[in-house]
Design a protein around this motif. Structure first.
Motif, short mmCIF file in Angstrom:
data_model
loop_
_atom_site.label_atom_id
_atom_site.label_comp_id
_atom_site.label_asym_id
_atom_site.label_seq_id
_atom_site.Cartn_x
_atom_site.Cartn_y
_atom_site.Cartn_z
N LYS A 1 -21.10 -68.38 35.99
CA LYS A 1 -20.59 -68.44 37.37
C LYS A 1 -19.24 -69.15 37.39
CE LYS A 1 -21.84 -69.83 42.02
NZ LYS A 1 -22.56 -70.79 42.82
N ALA A 2 -19.11 -70.22 36.61
CA ALA A 2 -17.87 -70.99 36.57
C ALA A 2 -16.72 -70.17 36.00
CB ALA A 2 -18.07 -72.28 35.77
N ILE A 3 -17.02 -69.26 35.09
CA ILE A 3 -15.98 -68.38 34.54
C ILE A 3 -15.29 -67.64 35.69
CG2 ILE A 3 -15.56 -66.28 33.17
CD1 ILE A 3 -17.99 -67.19 31.40
N ASP A 4 -16.09 -67.02 36.53
CA ASP A 4 -15.54 -66.26 37.66
C ASP A 4 -14.85 -67.16 38.68
OD1 ASP A 4 -16.50 -63.91 36.53
OD2 ASP A 4 -18.37 -63.96 37.67
N GLU A 5 -15.44 -68.32 38.95
CA GLU A 5 -14.86 -69.23 39.94
C GLU A 5 -13.50 -69.76 39.49
OE1 GLU A 5 -18.92 -70.85 42.11
OE2 GLU A 5 -18.14 -71.95 40.38
N ALA A 6 -13.38 -70.09 38.21
CA ALA A 6 -12.09 -70.57 37.69
C ALA A 6 -11.05 -69.46 37.74
CB ALA A 6 -12.24 -71.11 36.28
N ASP A 7 -11.47 -68.26 37.43
CA ASP A 7 -10.56 -67.12 37.48
C ASP A 7 -10.10 -66.86 38.92
OD1 ASP A 7 -9.21 -65.01 36.03
OD2 ASP A 7 -10.59 -63.61 37.02
N GLU A 8 -11.05 -66.90 39.86
CA GLU A 8 -10.71 -66.70 41.27
C GLU A 8 -9.78 -67.80 41.79
OE1 GLU A 8 -14.39 -66.37 43.44
OE2 GLU A 8 -15.02 -64.63 42.25
N ALA A 9 -9.91 -69.01 41.24
CA ALA A 9 -9.06 -70.13 41.65
C ALA A 9 -7.65 -70.00 41.07
CB ALA A 9 -9.68 -71.45 41.24
N GLY A 10 -7.47 -69.10 40.11
CA GLY A 10 -6.15 -68.88 39.54
C GLY A 10 -5.89 -69.60 38.24
N ASP A 11 -6.94 -70.00 37.53
CA ASP A 11 -6.76 -70.71 36.26
C ASP A 11 -7.45 -69.94 35.13
OD1 ASP A 11 -6.46 -72.44 34.13
OD2 ASP A 11 -7.33 -74.17 35.14
N ALA A 12 -6.71 -69.02 34.54
CA ALA A 12 -7.25 -68.19 33.45
C ALA A 12 -7.60 -69.03 32.22
CB ALA A 12 -6.24 -67.11 33.08
N ASP A 13 -6.85 -70.12 31.98
CA ASP A 13 -7.13 -70.95 30.81
C ASP A 13 -8.50 -71.63 30.91
OD1 ASP A 13 -4.67 -70.26 29.73
OD2 ASP A 13 -3.67 -72.05 30.47
N THR A 14 -8.80 -72.18 32.09
CA THR A 14 -10.11 -72.80 32.27
C THR A 14 -11.21 -71.75 32.24
OG1 THR A 14 -9.17 -74.69 33.46
CG2 THR A 14 -11.51 -74.25 33.80
N SER A 15 -10.94 -70.59 32.82
CA SER A 15 -11.90 -69.49 32.75
C SER A 15 -12.20 -69.14 31.29
CB SER A 15 -11.36 -68.27 33.50
OG SER A 15 -12.28 -67.22 33.47
N ASP A 16 -11.16 -69.11 30.48
CA ASP A 16 -11.31 -68.83 29.05
C ASP A 16 -12.12 -69.93 28.36
OD1 ASP A 16 -10.64 -67.22 26.67
OD2 ASP A 16 -9.42 -68.95 26.11
N LEU A 17 -11.87 -71.17 28.72
CA LEU A 17 -12.64 -72.28 28.16
C LEU A 17 -14.12 -72.15 28.52
CD1 LEU A 17 -13.03 -74.98 26.71
CD2 LEU A 17 -12.20 -76.11 28.80
N PHE A 18 -14.39 -71.85 29.79
CA PHE A 18 -15.78 -71.65 30.21
C PHE A 18 -16.42 -70.49 29.44
CE2 PHE A 18 -14.89 -73.71 34.56
CZ PHE A 18 -15.51 -74.90 34.21
N THR A 19 -15.64 -69.46 29.14
CA THR A 19 -16.15 -68.34 28.36
C THR A 19 -16.54 -68.80 26.95
OG1 THR A 19 -14.82 -66.76 29.61
CG2 THR A 19 -15.59 -66.04 27.45
N GLU A 20 -15.71 -69.64 26.35
CA GLU A 20 -16.02 -70.18 25.02
C GLU A 20 -17.32 -70.99 25.04
OE1 GLU A 20 -14.20 -73.36 21.75
OE2 GLU A 20 -13.00 -72.83 23.51
N VAL A 21 -17.44 -71.85 26.03
CA VAL A 21 -18.64 -72.69 26.13
C VAL A 21 -19.85 -71.81 26.42
CG1 VAL A 21 -19.73 -74.63 27.35
CG2 VAL A 21 -17.25 -74.66 26.91
N SER A 22 -19.68 -70.81 27.28
CA SER A 22 -20.76 -69.89 27.62
C SER A 22 -21.27 -69.15 26.39
CB SER A 22 -20.28 -68.90 28.69
OG SER A 22 -21.26 -67.93 28.94
N ARG A 23 -20.36 -68.65 25.58
CA ARG A 23 -20.78 -67.94 24.36
C ARG A 23 -21.61 -68.85 23.45
NH1 ARG A 23 -15.18 -66.01 23.71
NH2 ARG A 23 -15.09 -63.98 24.71
#
Length: 172
Positions: free
Chosen positions: A128-150
């Motif tokens: 959920k945080a991946i999408d929320e960070a992306d919607e907020a305009g921070d692709a880098d944090t979205s990417d970090l959440f993706t790494e942690v999620s994996r």
């Protein structure tokens, strides 16, 4: 999400301040969960007994080492964009979305079940945080959440793979 009581620190990072505020809150929420997961992983590591003990015990050490690295990355991302990483036990207790871990269980299977339930909560919150960070305009944090999620999805898979699985060979 509640407003943070900590002001943004000066940084040359050019994310909008609203984006930073939203993302810092997301990161601190997931950091609280991640630190909680790291603590309950060690709780299980210390106290499990039974079938497959040594393999699961060693797996918990590997999990914890990876969790420490991932938590550090989230905390450092908070600092990098001008926030304050909140990692005290008081903040974890107040902000973690992870269910309280039972301290009265001993068997490896009981720990695997309790851990699986809590790792799933964390893994789902990360997605959920991946999408929320992306919607907020921070692709880098979205990417970090993706790494942690994996990583957490893999750890959850390993936990669930250790549980007894019904065999079709013996089904009638």
């Amino acid at each position: 999400m509640t407003k943070t009581k900590y002001p943004l620190h000066p940084t040359r990072n050019n994310l909008h301040s609203n984006t930073k505020t939203v993302v810092i809150q997301l990161l601190n929420a997931r950091l609280a969960d991640g630190l909680d997961i790291a603590l309950i992983t060690k709780q299980a590591h210390w106290n499990m007994k039974g079938h497959n003990f040594i393999g699961v015990h060693k797996m918990m050490d590997d999990f914890r080492n990876e969790q420490n690295e991932l938590n550090d990355k989230m905390a450092e991302r908070i600092a990098a964009i001008g926030g304050t990483a909140l990692g005290t036990t008081q903040e974890i207790a107040k902000n973690s979305s992870i269910a309280e871990y039972p301290t009265d269980i001993i068997s490896v299977d009981d720990h695997l079940t309790a851990l699986s339930e809590r790792f799933a909560i964390y893994a789902n919150a990360l997605r959920k945080a991946i999408d929320e960070a992306d919607e907020a305009g921070d692709a880098d944090t979205s990417d970090l959440f993706t790494e942690v999620s994996r990583a957490m999805d893999q750890q959850l898979w390993f936990l669930e793979a250790h549980k007894p699985y019904p065999s079709k060979l013996h089904a009638k």
